[in-house]
Scaffold this active site. Structure first.
Site, PDB file in Angstrom:
ATOM      1  N   LEU A 581     -21.955  29.545  27.294  1.00 21.38           N
ATOM      2  CA  LEU A 581     -22.533  29.632  28.954  1.00 21.38           C
ATOM      3  C   LEU A 581     -21.969  28.350  29.626  1.00 21.38           C
ATOM      4  CD1 LEU A 581     -25.963  31.259  28.454  1.00 21.38           C
ATOM      5  CD2 LEU A 581     -23.833  32.463  29.007  1.00 21.38           C
ATOM      6  N   GLY A 582     -21.848  27.221  29.077  1.00 23.92           N
ATOM      7  CA  GLY A 582     -21.585  26.085  29.684  1.00 23.92           C
ATOM      8  C   GLY A 582     -21.394  24.843  28.936  1.00 23.92           C
ATOM      9  N   THR A 583     -21.162  23.753  29.380  1.00 21.21           N
ATOM     10  CA  THR A 583     -21.057  22.462  28.655  1.00 21.21           C
ATOM     11  C   THR A 583     -21.756  21.215  29.507  1.00 21.21           C
ATOM     12  OG1 THR A 583     -18.768  21.961  29.053  1.00 21.21           O
ATOM     13  CG2 THR A 583     -19.103  23.293  27.211  1.00 21.21           C
ATOM     14  N   GLY A 584     -22.102  20.239  28.811  1.00 25.90           N
ATOM     15  CA  GLY A 584     -22.767  19.264  29.565  1.00 25.90           C
ATOM     16  C   GLY A 584     -22.158  18.004  28.929  1.00 25.90           C
ATOM     17  N   CYS A 586     -22.614  14.212  26.854  1.00 31.12           N
ATOM     18  CA  CYS A 586     -23.054  14.009  25.470  1.00 31.12           C
ATOM     19  C   CYS A 586     -22.940  15.010  24.536  1.00 31.12           C
ATOM     20  CB  CYS A 586     -24.694  13.448  25.531  1.00 31.12           C
ATOM     21  SG  CYS A 586     -24.808  11.945  26.538  1.00 31.12           S
ATOM     22  N   THR A 588     -23.342  18.428  24.657  1.00 30.73           N
ATOM     23  CA  THR A 588     -24.258  19.395  24.895  1.00 30.73           C
ATOM     24  C   THR A 588     -23.466  20.571  25.200  1.00 30.73           C
ATOM     25  OG1 THR A 588     -25.817  17.921  25.725  1.00 30.73           O
ATOM     26  CG2 THR A 588     -26.161  20.315  26.234  1.00 30.73           C
ATOM     27  N   ILE A 589     -23.782  21.619  24.609  1.00 30.19           N
ATOM     28  CA  ILE A 589     -23.164  23.039  24.786  1.00 30.19           C
ATOM     29  C   ILE A 589     -24.564  24.012  25.040  1.00 30.19           C
ATOM     30  CG2 ILE A 589     -21.747  24.780  23.681  1.00 30.19           C
ATOM     31  CD1 ILE A 589     -20.159  22.808  22.055  1.00 30.19           C
ATOM     32  N   LYS A 603     -29.584  25.682  24.544  1.00 25.56           N
ATOM     33  CA  LYS A 603     -28.900  24.501  24.914  1.00 25.56           C
ATOM     34  C   LYS A 603     -28.987  23.697  23.637  1.00 25.56           C
ATOM     35  CE  LYS A 603     -29.085  20.730  28.098  1.00 25.56           C
ATOM     36  NZ  LYS A 603     -29.843  20.111  29.047  1.00 25.56           N
ATOM     37  N   ASP A 722     -31.390  13.597  38.753  1.00 24.99           N
ATOM     38  CA  ASP A 722     -29.754  14.289  38.452  1.00 24.99           C
ATOM     39  C   ASP A 722     -29.416  15.532  38.946  1.00 24.99           C
ATOM     40  OD1 ASP A 722     -27.302  13.956  36.997  1.00 24.99           O
ATOM     41  OD2 ASP A 722     -28.117  14.870  35.202  1.00 24.99           O
TER      42      ASP A 722
END
Length: 984
Positions: A581-584, A586, A588-589, A603, A722
């Site tokens: 669905l998305g990435t972040g 550090c 994070t997936i 997450k 954030d």
């Protein structure tokens, strides 16, 4: 000759039917010509009488000075404790008591974002006075009682309630509204006559009894008054005993009350078609200056005196007068609120409690005989009933409510004739037996008329057919044979399976039959195809389920189970690894996943950042009960990663904006970023660009949900720190949710700032970037302002990616893309100010006029004009607002140049107006609004329909007028009693 005679008979029959229908219409019209009127009592203590048919005002009066039916000191006390917005006032402690004004006497206590029904009604509190009660606990809706001799450890929380009831009487001539005689609340008749009122009043008189219930909350130790509350009601009575009509009444029309502002309520009456035969208009409406409390139907000729139900239409933002937290965040996006709130000069009350939302009007109609007979008994013996003990009151409460009140039911506009959601109608104003006879008579006549026309057409067709196919002087046998020959001719579309009925049908019947058969065949083919497709889908689903159930599980020794379909099972979570669905940051997936059959987002974070995950989990637990904050479900971990199960969302706000930009979706699908080739503003002069941002209701709702989510976090003393488009998610119900609070921190009660650095640059303010350690809640306000601008334009107010931080530190931004939208432009401009103290708090953002309804904006301009009218033209206030004339008129300096000629011809006819004065422009708006019904059709067409068209006319001509007036009042008159309702 035969056909000629038949035709003459049919024509004669049609003539009789037409005459008969006119007689029915005349009969119904005669029956409707009566004195039927609507008696409306309003919250400010006034009573109005309107003619039901024409909508004309018969009379209005203010019995006993017209005191308000509702008053309380609770909200005055809270305004002294806090200068925040109204939402924050209601949140502060201690709790407040909110009454219902539908006559039921129900009371609700609001405390800690929760509504609890008080176990005592207002009447019961008065009857059992004095009463000692403990304050309600935060998570309980029950209260306990104690006697005067009781003592407990929680003695400080005990409140003593003292109640009293006062009754006054006003006798009124129902035809003229003249007050014949009245008795004050002290029991003194206010006329010189000593006769009993029954002996002096005429037959057409009405007696209005007003009962005021007052309770005072006292501290039992000090005797100091904590607060007081008073609620009153008007009940009309007739001196004629036969007004207890035993006829069941079925009102099929619609009575609707719409809240335009705190001082304007529109009552809309729509009558059913069958009660207005021969009349072109079947509705009327009036503007009232206060909220209607009760509506009665009254007719002396038909012996009707009946309380009517009416629907309330309240703006969605009116429901935000008091926040009620949802106990289930998985509710659909189109849910209906249980409570409807309104306020009277800042004093909250409930207009639709939940007990009235599901009542069935049929019960009221079916039991009308008994209920009507009980109405006067309950009303006339009200004082005797008050002397009953508490148990009798509880036992008889439901019965008395049903007999005296018709339930308030929510209006569903999708159903005809204003029927409510239960498919039930309100009380009727016509005799149902007579109406039934009208219907049978009229409908039967129509059926006969239609049947005669069909017979006439078919007879003529058959007669012509016989003439074409037969010679003169043929006998009946020859005619019959000829008819058979014609019918025996085959058509190309005739199907063999209908051969046995062929001789009994003509060619037209065969064509119709063929079309029906072809349609049925097509439908059968579609059904077969659907069944076949559905079977394939079900088979595929069964195979997939069997594959999951029968898969061999492999344990890798780290608590992780890899399924045969490639998914990963860890604890209660199943992760679909091929759906990211998305990435972040550090590493994070975010994956799509499942937890106990529920679709969730998983997450995955590196275990070395467990500190951040624990912080995020802690914050999510605190913010679990808000629809606009991502919900936390569970946490799992293995040797490498931490897995957080959160609310499933389809996309982030960043993805939403990028998709909108790339696809250039049509205006109906793209709510925020659209092109407009026609600015539709006439001589406005401010929106001359061909490509402009358009904001629709969907985008406005998304922005409001963003603010609501942040308001919830700030109410918990949580600073997100954030906020950016990647951390704002959109769920399947198109609700906006704030996520990724991993960098947030829960502030202590005494800690109003925090020191922690983030890797997300470009969305934080200058005080965050330069490390001055002044990172308060205003950090989130700055970030949210940037996100709102990004949602509207797809751009960042501080420029491109690599220049943003430098521009933020310089306070250099550009938001000209929304300059043609003054409301949102001013809001965003204030949110991204360099100095934190110049930014609004989240409550002020939610209360900004960008979210106001049109009728509230129009009411504000009228109120501003009313206030400035009493100031001298040379007063400092008028001079200050007039100094903005160039901005309002787009540099021309004279608003006369932008007004249409049809208005210019009328404006200067009565008084002189200065085109360089904003005060005079506001006066024009006020006068045209107050005298809208007196305007010519040309002027009404030019200005548009109230309120939207009317406001939009001046808003397009002078787009800066409203925001200039708003900021002027905000600066000078914000705390004035005249405007406090708009700012708090």
């Amino acid at each position: 000759m035969t056909f000629s005679k038949t035709r003459n008979k049919i024509i004669f029959l049609l003539f009789l039917i037409i005459i008969n229908i006119f007689n029915i219409n005349a009969y119904i019209k005669d029956e409707n010509e009566d004195d039927l009127s609507l008696l409306i009592s309003t919250l400010d203590g006034n009573i109005y009488s309107f003619n039901y048919e024409s909508g004309e005002l018969n009379w209005d009066l203010k019995p006993n000075g017209g005191d308000s039916l509702y008053s309380t000191s609770q909200f005055d006390r809270k305004q002294q404790q806090s200068t925040s917005t109204s939402t924050e006032i209601t949140k502060s402690s201690p709790s407040i008591l909110i009454p219902t004004l539908d006559g039921s006497g129900l009371l609700f206590q609001y405390s800690n974002d929760r509504l609890h029904q008080v176990p005592f009604s207002l009447q019961e509190l008065v009857n059992t006075s004095p009463l000692f009660l403990k304050e309600l606990e935060d998570k309980s809706s029950t209260s306990s009682t104690s006697t005067t001799s009781e003592s407990s450890k929680d003695e400080n929380k005990v409140t003593m309630f003292i109640g009293n009831k006062k009754t006054s009487i006003t006798v009124v001539d129902s035809q003229t509204g003249e007050i014949i005689k009245s008795m004050s609340k002290d029991g003194l008749w206010l006329t010189d006559e000593d006769d009993c009122p029954v002996n002096i009043i005429p037959d057409e008189a009405l007696m209005f009894t007003r009962s005021d219930y007052q309770i005072i909350a006292l501290d039992p130790k000090s005797g100091v008054e904590k607060w007081n509350l008073s609620v009153g009601e008007y009940i009309p009575h007739s001196t004629k005993s036969f007004y207890n009509s035993e006829i069941s009444l079925n009102f099929e029309g619609l009575i609707e009350v719409a809240s335009l502002s705190q001082r304007m309520y529109k009552i809309y009456i729509k009558k059913p078609e069958k009660t207005v035969v021969g009349i072109s208009h079947n509705y009327w409406e009036h503007i009232l200056t206060s909220s209607p409390v009760s509506i009665y139907a009254y007719s002396s000729k038909k012996h009707i005196l009946k309380k009517l139900d009416f629907h309330r239409k309240v703006s969605p933002y009116s429901n935000s007068l008091i926040p009620v937290a949802s106990t289930d965040l998985m509710i659909p996006s189109n849910f209906d609120r249980t409570f409807m709130f309104d306020d009277y000069y800042g004093q909250l009350f409930i207009v639709s409690p939940p007990s009235n939302n599901n009542n069935n009007n049929n019960n009221n109609n079916n039991n009308n005989n008994n209920n009507n007979n009980n109405n006067n008994n309950n009303n006339n013996n009200n004082n005797n009933n008050n002397n009953n003990n508490k148990n009798n009151n509880n036992n008889n409460k439901n019965e008395s409510d049903k007999s005296n009140l018709t339930p308030l039911t929510p209006y569903d506009p999708s159903k005809p004739n204003g029927a409510n959601n239960n498919n039930n109608n309100n009380n009727d104003l016509l005799d149902s037996n007579k109406l039934k006879n009208y219907d049978i008579y009229l409908y039967s006549s129509i059926v006969i008329l239609i049947t005669s026309i069909i017979v006439f057409i078919r007879s003529k067709k058959n007669f012509n057919l016989i003439n074409v196919n037969n010679n003169n002087n043929q006998n009946n046998n020859q005619n019959s044979n000829q008819n058979n020959n014609i019918n025996n001719k085959k058509t190309p579309k005739k199907k063999k399976k209908k051969q046995k009925n062929k001789n009994n049908k003509n060619n037209n019947d065969e064509d119709d039959e063929n079309e029906i058969e072809n349609y049925n065949d097509n439908q059968n083919d579609l059904i077969d195809e659907f069944i076949s497709t559905n079977s394939v889908i079900q088979q595929q689903q069964q195979q997939q389920q069997q594959l999951i159930n029968s898969s061999n599980k492999i344990n890798n020794g780290s608590g992780k189970i890899i399924l045969d379909n490639g998914n990963v099972k860890i604890g209660k979570l199943e992760i679909i690894t091929n759906k990211i669905l998305g990435t972040g940051s550090c590493g994070t997936i975010v994956y799509e996943g499942k937890m106990e059959g529920r679709k969730v987002a998983v997450k995955r974070m590196l275990s070395q950042f467990v500190k951040f995950a624990d912080r995020e989990v802690s914050i999510l637990i605190h913010s679990d009960e808000h629809t606009n904050v991502v919900r936390y479900y569970a946490k799992e971990e293995d040797d490498e990663f931490i897995y957080l199960a959160i609310s499933f969302c389809q996309k982030s706000l960043d993805m939403y904006v990028q998709q909108t930009l790339s696809l250039q979706i049509s205006p109906t699908d793209s709510p925020s970023i659209q092109s407009s080739n026609n600015n539709g503003n006439g001589n406005n002069g401010n929106n001359n660009n061909n490509n402009q941002i358009i904001i629709d209701n969907k985008t406005k709702q998304m922005i409001l949900e963003l603010f609501k989510g942040l308001e919830h976090l700030h109410s918990l003393n949580i600073v997100h720190r954030d906020i950016k488009p990647h951390n704002v998610l959109i769920d399947p119900n198109n609700r906006v949710k704030i996520s990724d609070m991993g960098l947030g921190k829960l502030l202590d009660n005494d800690d109003q700032s925090l020191t922690f650095t983030s890797d997300s640059h470009g969305w934080q303010p200058a005080e965050y970037l330069n490390g001055t350690n002044r990172n308060t809640k205003k950090v989130d306000i700055f970030s949210l302002g940037c996100v709102v601008y990004y949602l509207l334009t797809g751009a960042h107010p501080f420029g491109h990616r690599y220049n943003r931080e430098k521009n933020v530190l310089k306070g250099k931004f550009d938001i000209d893309q929304i300059k043609h939208l003054p409301d949102i432009h001013q809001l965003v401009h204030s949110m991204i100010q360099f100095e934190p103290e110049k930014r609004p708090d989240i409550g002020e953002c939610i209360n900004h006029p960008f979210f106001w309804e049109v009728h509230k904006k129009l009411s504000f301009l009228v109120a501003a004009s009313d206030y400035l009218e009493f100031e001298k033209p040379t007063s400092p206030l008028n001079l200050e607002i007039d100094s903005h004339v160039d901005l309002v008129t787009d540099g021309s300096g004279d608003w006369w140049l932008k007004i249409d000629q049809v208005l210019i011809d009328n404006i200067g006819r009565y008084r002189k107006y200065n085109g360089k004065s904003i005060r005079d422009l506001l006066r024009v708006i006020r006068n045209k609004f107050n005298h809208y019904r007196d305007l010519s059709p040309e002027e009404q067409t030019c200005l548009g329909i109230l309120p939207d068209g009317f406001f939009n006319y001046f808003d397009l001509k002078f787009p800066q007028l409203f925001i200039v007036t708003y900021l002027f009042i905000l600066k000078n008159l914000k705390n004035d009693q005249y405007f406090v309702q708009y700012y708090y």
